[in-house]
Design an enzyme around this catalytic site. Structure first.
Site, PDB file in Angstrom:
ATOM      1  N   HIS A  43      60.073 -10.859 -48.214  1.00 23.06           N
ATOM      2  CA  HIS A  43      61.029  -9.804 -47.914  1.00 23.06           C
ATOM      3  C   HIS A  43      61.336 -10.044 -46.282  1.00 23.06           C
ATOM      4  O   HIS A  43      61.063  -9.322 -45.468  1.00 23.06           O
ATOM      5  CB  HIS A  43      60.521  -8.438 -47.847  1.00 23.06           C
ATOM      6  CG  HIS A  43      60.107  -8.463 -49.249  1.00 23.06           C
ATOM      7  ND1 HIS A  43      59.482  -6.521 -49.735  1.00 23.06           N
ATOM      8  CD2 HIS A  43      60.817  -7.559 -49.648  1.00 23.06           C
ATOM      9  CE1 HIS A  43      59.710  -6.655 -51.006  1.00 23.06           C
ATOM     10  NE2 HIS A  43      60.714  -7.165 -51.059  1.00 23.06           N
ATOM     11  N   HIS A 131      58.263  -0.294 -54.276  1.00 21.93           N
ATOM     12  CA  HIS A 131      57.900  -1.963 -53.326  1.00 21.93           C
ATOM     13  C   HIS A 131      57.270  -2.787 -54.731  1.00 21.93           C
ATOM     14  O   HIS A 131      55.912  -1.928 -55.251  1.00 21.93           O
ATOM     15  CB  HIS A 131      56.504  -1.853 -51.880  1.00 21.93           C
ATOM     16  CG  HIS A 131      55.941  -3.335 -51.496  1.00 21.93           C
ATOM     17  ND1 HIS A 131      55.676  -4.417 -52.437  1.00 21.93           N
ATOM     18  CD2 HIS A 131      56.277  -3.765 -50.304  1.00 21.93           C
ATOM     19  CE1 HIS A 131      55.870  -4.834 -50.812  1.00 21.93           C
ATOM     20  NE2 HIS A 131      56.007  -4.670 -50.134  1.00 21.93           N
ATOM     21  N   GLU A 133      54.789  -5.323 -54.906  1.00 23.13           N
ATOM     22  CA  GLU A 133      53.675  -5.488 -55.116  1.00 23.13           C
ATOM     23  C   GLU A 133      52.635  -4.219 -55.832  1.00 23.13           C
ATOM     24  O   GLU A 133      51.605  -4.674 -56.618  1.00 23.13           O
ATOM     25  CB  GLU A 133      53.090  -5.465 -53.629  1.00 23.13           C
ATOM     26  CG  GLU A 133      50.926  -5.666 -53.564  1.00 23.13           C
ATOM     27  CD  GLU A 133      50.090  -6.313 -52.919  1.00 23.13           C
ATOM     28  OE1 GLU A 133      49.096  -6.107 -52.926  1.00 23.13           O
ATOM     29  OE2 GLU A 133      51.089  -6.276 -51.545  1.00 23.13           O
ATOM     30  N   CYS A 198      44.310  -7.375 -46.289  1.00 21.86           N
ATOM     31  CA  CYS A 198      44.329  -9.156 -46.064  1.00 21.86           C
ATOM     32  C   CYS A 198      44.042  -8.960 -44.735  1.00 21.86           C
ATOM     33  O   CYS A 198      44.431  -7.845 -44.065  1.00 21.86           O
ATOM     34  CB  CYS A 198      45.750  -9.497 -47.210  1.00 21.86           C
ATOM     35  SG  CYS A 198      47.146  -9.633 -45.673  1.00 21.86           S
ATOM     36  N   ASN A 228      55.016  -4.872 -44.422  1.00 19.80           N
ATOM     37  CA  ASN A 228      53.433  -4.876 -43.093  1.00 19.80           C
ATOM     38  C   ASN A 228      54.648  -4.715 -42.091  1.00 19.80           C
ATOM     39  O   ASN A 228      53.993  -4.186 -41.004  1.00 19.80           O
ATOM     40  CB  ASN A 228      53.177  -6.935 -43.766  1.00 19.80           C
ATOM     41  CG  ASN A 228      53.894  -7.301 -43.346  1.00 19.80           C
ATOM     42  OD1 ASN A 228      54.590  -8.258 -42.322  1.00 19.80           O
ATOM     43  ND2 ASN A 228      54.666  -8.344 -44.455  1.00 19.80           N
ATOM     44  N   SER A 271      56.432 -12.516 -42.868  1.00 19.34           N
ATOM     45  CA  SER A 271      57.532 -13.251 -43.737  1.00 19.34           C
ATOM     46  C   SER A 271      58.396 -13.622 -42.794  1.00 19.34           C
ATOM     47  O   SER A 271      59.784 -14.180 -43.472  1.00 19.34           O
ATOM     48  CB  SER A 271      57.927 -12.302 -45.297  1.00 19.34           C
ATOM     49  OG  SER A 271      57.858 -10.736 -44.531  1.00 19.34           O
TER      50      SER A 271
END
Length: 316
Positions: A43, A131, A133, A198, A228, A271
């Site tokens: 993104h 989103h 994911e 993560c 994020n 990202s």
């Protein structure tokens, strides 16, 4: 003005791996053309613009299956966010060459979900609606995977299965996930809890929570669609207690945010290209509130500097 460069910040290994996979695809003459990315590879618009210069077409839309129907031939790259089994199956039915750039942490969560489904569980999945994911994760079995984003969503659940597991999107705020998981545990005391934030997300959030406390304002460099990045701004405000602004690049800095600040903290989403963040830091370090000559905000980073370098095989 002091600039606090929050560490760690910026690229995570999953993003770099995905970009290297896509870059190698662009350089591989054996792959059928056109080469498409199913959604944004990561993104960040600077990254997708850089790939466009490499001849890779980014297709975006409401969901991955819908986007896939636009592709008739060639090669399709699945993004770092992962896709559902249905998307993979449809791509093969259409005769497309597929390249999977899914982040290993996302793949790990998918495998956990698949195993629990096989064992007869229903899954409560904490994620951001809309989103990609969560779309990929819920798409494994939409009947038995239940997406929640807030404690209120948990309240609305009505699950009878004694076998329950709760897990989450990897890039959520770890504090939000903890709160929602506590709500799930309160409603379903027998639930199995698998927190899947993560490590890169966790470390970046904890760094902001601690290091942004000293600042008057936090600048988060990241695309508006980067979950994020948006969570880093949230952590700065809710955990560190420091006002935060998310910007795509240096051109979006508002002088009013910083002209009275003695300390400005800077971080970047996983990202966000490093040169874009460096340009923001360089601007802040030379900024003088009393000298309008230092207020110019122009993005000068060339697109060819955005993508990671890849090794090319030497001709023998």
């Amino acid at each position: 003005m002091e600039v606090i460069k929050i560490t760690p910040r910026g690229y995570c290994y999953g993003v770099v791996d995905a970009m290297v996979i896509a870059r190698n695809a662009a350089l591989d003459p054996s792959l059928p053309r056109p080469i498409y990315i199913l959604g944004m590879i990561v993104h960040n618009k600077h990254v997708t613009d850089a790939f466009a210069e490499e001849g890779i077409i980014t297709l975006d839309g409401e969901n991955r299956l819908e986007i896939l129907e636009k592709i008739e031939r060639g090669t399709v790259i699945f993004t770092a966010h992962g896709v559902s089994p249905e998307v993979k199956k449809r791509a093969l039915e259409k005769g497309l060459v597929t390249i999977d750039a899914t982040c290993p942490d996302v793949t790990k969560t998918h495998r956990l979900i698949e195993q629990k489904l096989a064992d007869g569980y229903d899954i409560i999945y904490i994620g951001k609606k809309g989103h990609p994911e969560p779309e990929g994760a819920v798409g494994i079995n939409p009947e038995r995977i239940h997406l929640v984003e807030t404690p209120d969503d948990v309240e609305r659940l009505s699950l009878k299965n004694e076998r329950l597991m709760v897990t989450n999107q990897t890039t959520m705020s770890q504090w939000d996930v903890a709160d929602i998981m506590a709500k799930v545990k309160e409603k379903y005391p027998h639930v199995e809890m698998h927190k899947e934030i993560c490590l890169a997300t966790q470390l970046r959030q904890e760094a902001v929570a601690e290091q942004a406390k000293e600042a008057d304002v936090t600048i988060v460099v990241g695309d508006p669609r980067s979950n994020n990045s948006n969570r880093l701004a949230q952590v700065s405000e809710e955990i560190a207690g420091t006002k935060a602004y998310r910007i795509a690049d240096v051109t979006e800095i508002d002088i009013n945010w910083i002209k009275n600040a003695k300390k400005v903290a800077v971080t970047a989403g996983a990202s966000t290209p490093t040169p874009i963040t460096k340009e923001v830091i360089d601007f802040l370090e030379q900024f003088d509130p009393n000298d309008p000559a230092t207020w110019e905000r122009e993005r000068k980073v060339p697109l060819q500097k955005i993508l990671p370098k890849v090794k090319t095989k030497k001709e023998e």
